[in-house]
Write an enzyme that holds these catalytic residues in place. Sequence first.
Site, PDB file in Angstrom:
ATOM      1  N   GLU A 248      33.816 -11.131 -18.799  1.00 28.58           N
ATOM      2  CA  GLU A 248      33.039 -10.594 -17.689  1.00 28.58           C
ATOM      3  C   GLU A 248      33.005 -11.555 -16.494  1.00 28.58           C
ATOM      4  OE1 GLU A 248      31.644  -7.561 -17.216  1.00 28.58           O
ATOM      5  OE2 GLU A 248      31.133  -8.345 -15.244  1.00 28.58           O
ATOM      6  N   THR A 290      34.522  -3.371 -14.353  1.00 26.77           N
ATOM      7  CA  THR A 290      35.009  -3.603 -15.720  1.00 26.77           C
ATOM      8  C   THR A 290      35.890  -2.457 -16.210  1.00 26.77           C
ATOM      9  OG1 THR A 290      32.893  -4.637 -16.180  1.00 26.77           O
ATOM     10  CG2 THR A 290      34.311  -4.213 -18.060  1.00 26.77           C
ATOM     11  N   HIS A 405      27.327 -11.614 -16.476  1.00 25.43           N
ATOM     12  CA  HIS A 405      27.272 -10.513 -15.518  1.00 25.43           C
ATOM     13  C   HIS A 405      26.193 -10.815 -14.492  1.00 25.43           C
ATOM     14  CE1 HIS A 405      26.787  -6.511 -13.844  1.00 25.43           C
ATOM     15  NE2 HIS A 405      27.886  -6.135 -14.479  1.00 25.43           N
ATOM     16  N   ASP A 464      37.821  -9.902 -15.935  1.00 25.38           N
ATOM     17  CA  ASP A 464      37.887  -8.491 -15.525  1.00 25.38           C
ATOM     18  C   ASP A 464      37.900  -8.294 -14.009  1.00 25.38           C
ATOM     19  OD1 ASP A 464      35.161  -9.066 -15.216  1.00 25.38           O
ATOM     20  OD2 ASP A 464      34.468  -7.254 -16.245  1.00 25.38           O
ATOM     21  N   HIS A 465      37.123  -9.096 -13.284  1.00 27.80           N
ATOM     22  CA  HIS A 465      37.056  -8.955 -11.812  1.00 27.80           C
ATOM     23  C   HIS A 465      36.260 -10.133 -11.273  1.00 27.80           C
ATOM     24  CE1 HIS A 465      32.959  -7.649 -12.644  1.00 27.80           C
ATOM     25  NE2 HIS A 465      33.464  -6.806 -13.526  1.00 27.80           N
TER      26      HIS A 465
HETATM   27  C1  GP9 Z   1      28.794  -2.659 -18.614  1.00 26.80           C
HETATM   28  C2  GP9 Z   1      29.701  -3.789 -18.334  1.00 26.80           C
HETATM   29  C3  GP9 Z   1      29.517  -4.294 -16.934  1.00 26.80           C
HETATM   30  O1  GP9 Z   1      29.057  -2.000 -19.784  1.00 26.80           O
HETATM   31  O2  GP9 Z   1      30.989  -3.457 -18.615  1.00 26.80           O
HETATM   32  O3  GP9 Z   1      30.097  -3.497 -16.007  1.00 26.80           O
HETATM   33  P1  GP9 Z   1      30.458  -3.984 -14.533  1.00 26.80           P
HETATM   34  O4  GP9 Z   1      29.220  -3.862 -13.694  1.00 26.80           O
HETATM   35  O5  GP9 Z   1      30.951  -5.389 -14.609  1.00 26.80           O
HETATM   36  O6  GP9 Z   1      31.528  -3.055 -14.117  1.00 26.80           O
HETATM   37 MN    MN Z   2      32.550  -6.527 -15.425  1.00 26.33          MN
END
Ligand code: GP9
Ligand code: MN
Length: 620
Positions: A248, A290, A405, A464-465
């Site tokens: 994350e 994500t 996150h 992921d980003h």
């Molecule tokens: C939620 C997690 C976070 O299930 O994948 O999502 P994001 O806000 O990073 O897209």
């Molecule tokens: Mn994410």
Amino acid sequence: MKNYRFVLLAVLLLWLKTYLVYKNSFDIKIESWKQEFILFISPLTFLLFVFGFALFMSEKRRNRYIVIASFIISFILYANVMFYRFFSDFITIPVLFQTSNMGDLGNSIFELMRFSDVFFFLDVILLGWMVRKKVSLTHYVPATKRFCLAYFVTTLALGFVNLGLAETERPQLLTRTFDREMLIKNLGIYNYHVYDIILQSRSKAQRALADSSELADIQNYINANEKEPNEQLFGIAKGRNVIIVSMESLQSFVINNTVEGQEITPFLNEFIKQSYYFDQFYHQTGQGKTSDAEFLIENSLYPLGRGAVFFTHATNEYNATPEILKNYGYYSAVFHANNKSFWNRDVMYQSMKYDRFFSMTDYDITEENSVGWGLKDIPFFEQSVQHLKTLPQPFYTKFITLTNHFPFELGEEDKMVPEYTSNSRTLNRYFPTVRYMDEALKVFIERLKEEGLYENSIIIMYGDHYGISENHNRAMAQYLGKDEITPFDQVQLQRVPFIIHIPGVTDKQPKVISKVSGQIDVKPTLLHLLGIDTSNQIHFGADLFSKDKLDFVVLRDGSFVTKDYVYTKNTCYDKKTGMEIDASHCEPYMEKARQELEYSDKIVYGDLLRFYNRQQENRQ
Ligand code: GP9
Ligand code: MN
């Protein structure tokens, strides 16, 4: 006012009923008074609007309309309650047509009913009774023009207030289409259904107009760009279990870096030394964050420019990695300790042909082992390995972390490095949560080893980003020791770690690979390592080990990066100096960047892979 009391009564009853149902039949998390207030007023606009039509009707029609409308709306509400009892989710149009889900529900529909459910129709019964008995409240006086005008202006104003409040709670609510619960919480369940219908019909139309010839053009383009796999590495991980970790919000700038003199990712820094590490690897996600990363990794298609493809095109046909690997005897599963409907994953994973989704309800989640968005990464991995043990092998699995996150919350006991000091609380707090995730990854690998699941696996990890947005550029410049963050730097900051770890292979010959690449390349790269030929597939990425893989990546906003240049915001930059240079340097790649995104979008909007899948079937 007196004349329209019956209309207003119907609205009032349904409004209060809806709110009671929100509170009692659904599990909608409320975190503040403001959210509670939004939830409370959310059904009102829709109801005022629908019952407002009664103002233009004759007496007999009006009363009938009110009772029937009230019944239909109550029925929709009740259907959602029933659905929620079974799936802990709200009805969407695609889900309504998902025969397997509905089959499940059909069998148990009577079991789900309760005697007390009469409550859901009490107001309808009351209204019906009043009409029959001609109670004075129902007496008809035609509405004046002035009243009608005032009525609809108020309704409209209320709608704007509702939307405005919702937007402050959850920016880009409509374009990002988050969780259904979030939509319902902010827009109300009825508006949510209207929104769902609009989404559905829009994508239906684009799909209906598409034909298989569109795919042929794209196939030609892809075939022309297909690269020969690397001979030495093709099939090197054949038959192994696949373990993919979505890290994350992890950006590359923290790798081999420190905060207040302390290493931020000690585990990953060591792990990289036993792996293939790609240091010029970019995320290519859009609003779907994500979920967009997941989409890229497993389909080698680009996510969409607006909205989250997981939401807007979840029922398309795809040919994702889990589906391909099924033909090679693989069992596939995702592990993510969040609500299964978040990002519409429960629906999308079915289209990607996942065998199993371990979501929130499969984990033991308590106050103590949670922080921020939910279950902390360490207990998440610990519990996941227990599930992983039970899977048939070989398996293809994906683990989605959560602790790192935004807003990067972490208990004092879990902080292994100090916060940074700058004007951005977000950046300051980012480092301890990154450090915590790093520790969780270490625990994960240890547990895999203990369970004998490590040796015969290939382990892939990707960021992921971005975690730190442009809003924190001043603090970021301070951290990186720069004067400012230019658009060039901004693109460079979109690099995320990408690691391929093959026990017995990469530990003997680790490598740092500086090929310019992105999430789109993961699927063909992995399939080649597993010894699977991809030359017939639809994908926009290329095998990262292929000798002729271009140094080229397109970001979702149209920016692109090559070996020597970065193009962003209509400007071409020299990578060595970071300075603006003449656009002619970037020119040769512009068309390719545009073309890639356009072709990929065409596939998604037209659901073109259904033609591909048919082709494949005919061939067999
Ligand atoms: C939620 C997690 C976070 O299930 O994948 O999502 P994001 O806000 O990073 O897209
Ligand atoms: Mn994410």
